[in-house]
Motif scaffolding. Sequence first.
Motif, short mmCIF file in Angstrom:
data_model
loop_
_atom_site.label_atom_id
_atom_site.label_comp_id
_atom_site.label_asym_id
_atom_site.label_seq_id
_atom_site.Cartn_x
_atom_site.Cartn_y
_atom_site.Cartn_z
N VAL A 11 48.14 45.51 -48.18
CA VAL A 11 47.77 45.69 -46.83
C VAL A 11 48.26 44.65 -45.75
CG1 VAL A 11 45.84 45.50 -45.19
CG2 VAL A 11 45.45 46.51 -47.32
N ALA A 12 48.44 43.33 -46.25
CA ALA A 12 49.16 42.28 -45.53
C ALA A 12 50.37 42.52 -45.21
CB ALA A 12 49.10 40.92 -46.14
N ALA A 13 51.29 43.11 -46.27
CA ALA A 13 52.62 43.31 -46.17
C ALA A 13 52.95 44.45 -45.24
CB ALA A 13 53.33 43.45 -47.79
N ILE A 14 52.04 45.45 -45.24
CA ILE A 14 52.23 46.61 -44.42
C ILE A 14 52.03 45.97 -43.15
CG2 ILE A 14 51.38 48.74 -43.60
CD1 ILE A 14 50.83 49.42 -46.67
N ILE A 15 51.32 45.30 -42.57
CA ILE A 15 51.19 44.87 -41.18
C ILE A 15 52.32 43.77 -41.06
CG2 ILE A 15 49.63 43.14 -40.03
CD1 ILE A 15 47.45 44.22 -41.65
N ALA A 16 52.56 42.88 -41.92
CA ALA A 16 53.75 41.85 -41.59
C ALA A 16 54.89 42.78 -41.06
CB ALA A 16 53.74 40.92 -42.47
N GLN A 17 55.91 42.16 -40.39
CA GLN A 17 57.13 42.58 -40.30
C GLN A 17 58.29 41.66 -40.54
OE1 GLN A 17 57.79 45.47 -39.52
NE2 GLN A 17 55.89 46.27 -38.75
N LYS A 18 57.58 40.19 -40.69
CA LYS A 18 58.78 39.17 -41.47
C LYS A 18 57.95 38.35 -42.40
CE LYS A 18 58.03 37.10 -37.03
NZ LYS A 18 58.89 36.48 -35.75
N PHE A 19 58.75 37.46 -42.89
CA PHE A 19 58.18 36.37 -43.87
C PHE A 19 57.20 35.44 -43.26
CE2 PHE A 19 62.10 37.41 -46.01
CZ PHE A 19 61.54 38.25 -47.33
N ASP A 20 57.35 35.20 -42.03
CA ASP A 20 56.62 34.06 -41.22
C ASP A 20 55.27 34.69 -41.08
OD1 ASP A 20 58.83 32.54 -40.89
OD2 ASP A 20 59.18 32.74 -38.81
N GLN A 21 54.95 35.91 -41.03
CA GLN A 21 53.72 36.48 -40.81
C GLN A 21 53.01 36.51 -42.31
OE1 GLN A 21 54.90 40.22 -39.14
NE2 GLN A 21 54.91 39.55 -36.78
N ILE A 22 53.68 36.78 -43.23
CA ILE A 22 52.91 36.82 -44.34
C ILE A 22 52.45 35.21 -44.96
CG2 ILE A 22 53.56 36.79 -46.98
CD1 ILE A 22 52.53 39.36 -45.99
N ALA A 23 53.47 34.36 -44.46
CA ALA A 23 53.19 33.06 -44.94
C ALA A 23 51.82 32.52 -44.11
CB ALA A 23 54.27 32.09 -44.64
N ALA A 24 51.75 33.14 -42.57
CA ALA A 24 50.61 32.85 -41.89
C ALA A 24 49.29 33.44 -42.47
CB ALA A 24 50.77 33.27 -40.67
N ILE A 25 49.56 34.70 -42.95
CA ILE A 25 48.22 35.39 -43.62
C ILE A 25 47.82 34.50 -44.77
CG2 ILE A 25 47.39 37.33 -44.85
CD1 ILE A 25 49.41 38.91 -42.77
N THR A 26 48.91 34.15 -45.59
CA THR A 26 48.55 33.31 -46.83
C THR A 26 47.78 31.86 -46.33
OG1 THR A 26 50.50 34.23 -48.02
CG2 THR A 26 49.36 32.29 -48.86
N ASN A 27 48.32 30.96 -45.48
CA ASN A 27 47.81 29.97 -45.29
C ASN A 27 46.51 30.10 -44.47
OD1 ASN A 27 50.07 28.63 -46.31
ND2 ASN A 27 51.42 28.67 -44.28
N PHE A 28 46.32 30.94 -43.68
CA PHE A 28 45.04 30.94 -42.91
C PHE A 28 43.92 31.91 -43.11
CE2 PHE A 28 48.53 29.65 -40.09
CZ PHE A 28 47.70 28.40 -39.59
N ILE A 29 44.38 32.68 -44.25
CA ILE A 29 43.27 33.70 -44.84
C ILE A 29 43.03 33.60 -46.33
CG2 ILE A 29 42.69 36.20 -45.28
CD1 ILE A 29 44.00 36.65 -42.70
N VAL A 30 44.24 33.57 -47.33
CA VAL A 30 44.04 33.50 -48.62
C VAL A 30 43.65 32.38 -49.10
CG1 VAL A 30 45.30 33.95 -50.78
CG2 VAL A 30 45.78 35.57 -48.81
N VAL A 31 44.45 31.11 -48.80
CA VAL A 31 44.04 29.73 -49.11
C VAL A 31 42.69 29.40 -48.88
CG1 VAL A 31 44.72 27.34 -48.96
CG2 VAL A 31 46.53 29.18 -49.31
N PRO A 32 42.31 29.60 -47.61
CA PRO A 32 41.14 29.28 -47.19
C PRO A 32 39.98 30.05 -47.92
CG PRO A 32 42.20 29.47 -45.13
CD PRO A 32 42.98 30.01 -46.25
N LEU A 33 40.02 31.29 -48.21
CA LEU A 33 39.21 32.14 -49.12
C LEU A 33 39.08 31.59 -50.43
CD1 LEU A 33 39.97 35.90 -48.12
CD2 LEU A 33 37.79 34.64 -47.50
N SER A 34 40.06 31.05 -51.09
CA SER A 34 40.08 30.67 -52.22
C SER A 34 39.45 29.20 -52.37
CB SER A 34 41.51 30.49 -52.96
OG SER A 34 42.50 29.81 -52.35
N PHE A 35 39.72 28.47 -51.52
CA PHE A 35 39.06 26.91 -51.53
C PHE A 35 37.61 26.76 -50.98
CE2 PHE A 35 42.19 23.50 -51.85
CZ PHE A 35 43.26 24.19 -52.20
N LEU A 36 37.22 27.95 -50.17
CA LEU A 36 35.79 27.83 -49.70
C LEU A 36 35.23 29.00 -50.33
CD1 LEU A 36 36.67 27.55 -45.78
CD2 LEU A 36 36.35 25.64 -47.36
#
Length: 273
Positions: free
Chosen positions: A176-201
């Motif tokens: 889902v995230a990759a379909i939304i994203a158009q470039k690597f920066d956007q995937i990095a943002a989703i990873t840093n601001f969604i996936v990592v916080p979800l796993s840490f919190l």
Amino acid sequence: MMDGQATAAQTGMGVRRFGRVNWLGLYTLAKREVMRFVVVWTQTLLAPLVTAGLFILIFSLAIGGQRGEVMGVSFLHFIAPGILMMTVIQNAFANTSSSIVIGKVQGNIVDTLMPPLSPLELVLGYIIGGVLRGVLVALAVTLVMFPVIGLSVAHPVWALVFVVLGSAFLGALGIVAAIIAQKFDQIAAITNFIVVPLSFLSGTFYSIEALPGWLNTITHWNPVFYLIDGVRYGVLGVSDSSPWLGLCVASGAILAVMALAWWWFKTGYRLKS
């Protein structure tokens, strides 16, 4: 004209010849997704193992000897299953999301969309790759790191079930995230601001019983919490919630995200020009 139609019918041209499921196509896509991470195993399998080991080492040196027991087990043993699942879900997400984004950026995503694969077969093919990567990462951490800290697996079946569910959920979320994203920066943002916080919190390093009431309630709405808590039950035999509840919540979350991924593949949303 009739002769041409007869010839086409005899040769099978224009006829779906592989039945209701294109098993060969599904196998080929899944194999491609698996080979993507196997050929660079030092980055995709060894690196997560080293990262998990560093987490355990740092917490052991900084806190392990000073912190009392948590839920009846040592602090180091308590955080080990959470670190395992955190590593698993981050790698499952990376496997599916990077594959699709690379295809979009390089312009060869059409090579995946054009073959006679249904939207469900596309979703399953990508997720299988993510699940296998997650399972292999979990196996590496279990076999290498757990003996070092003197930890054994109390309920192997439960642990494996939640590792597979976690890999499938984040694999689908990666699609889902990759379909939304158009470039690597956007995937990095989703990873840093969604996936990592979800796993840490989600109770990776603490029991949610220590959280204030409102934050405790919010955490119970987070599917990742049930994945981490389920693996903790599988490894230690203790958990904040019932593993059966976690199984239901995780399964529902996976179906919901897979349904969204299926629909976007079906409609070609942000995939077809």
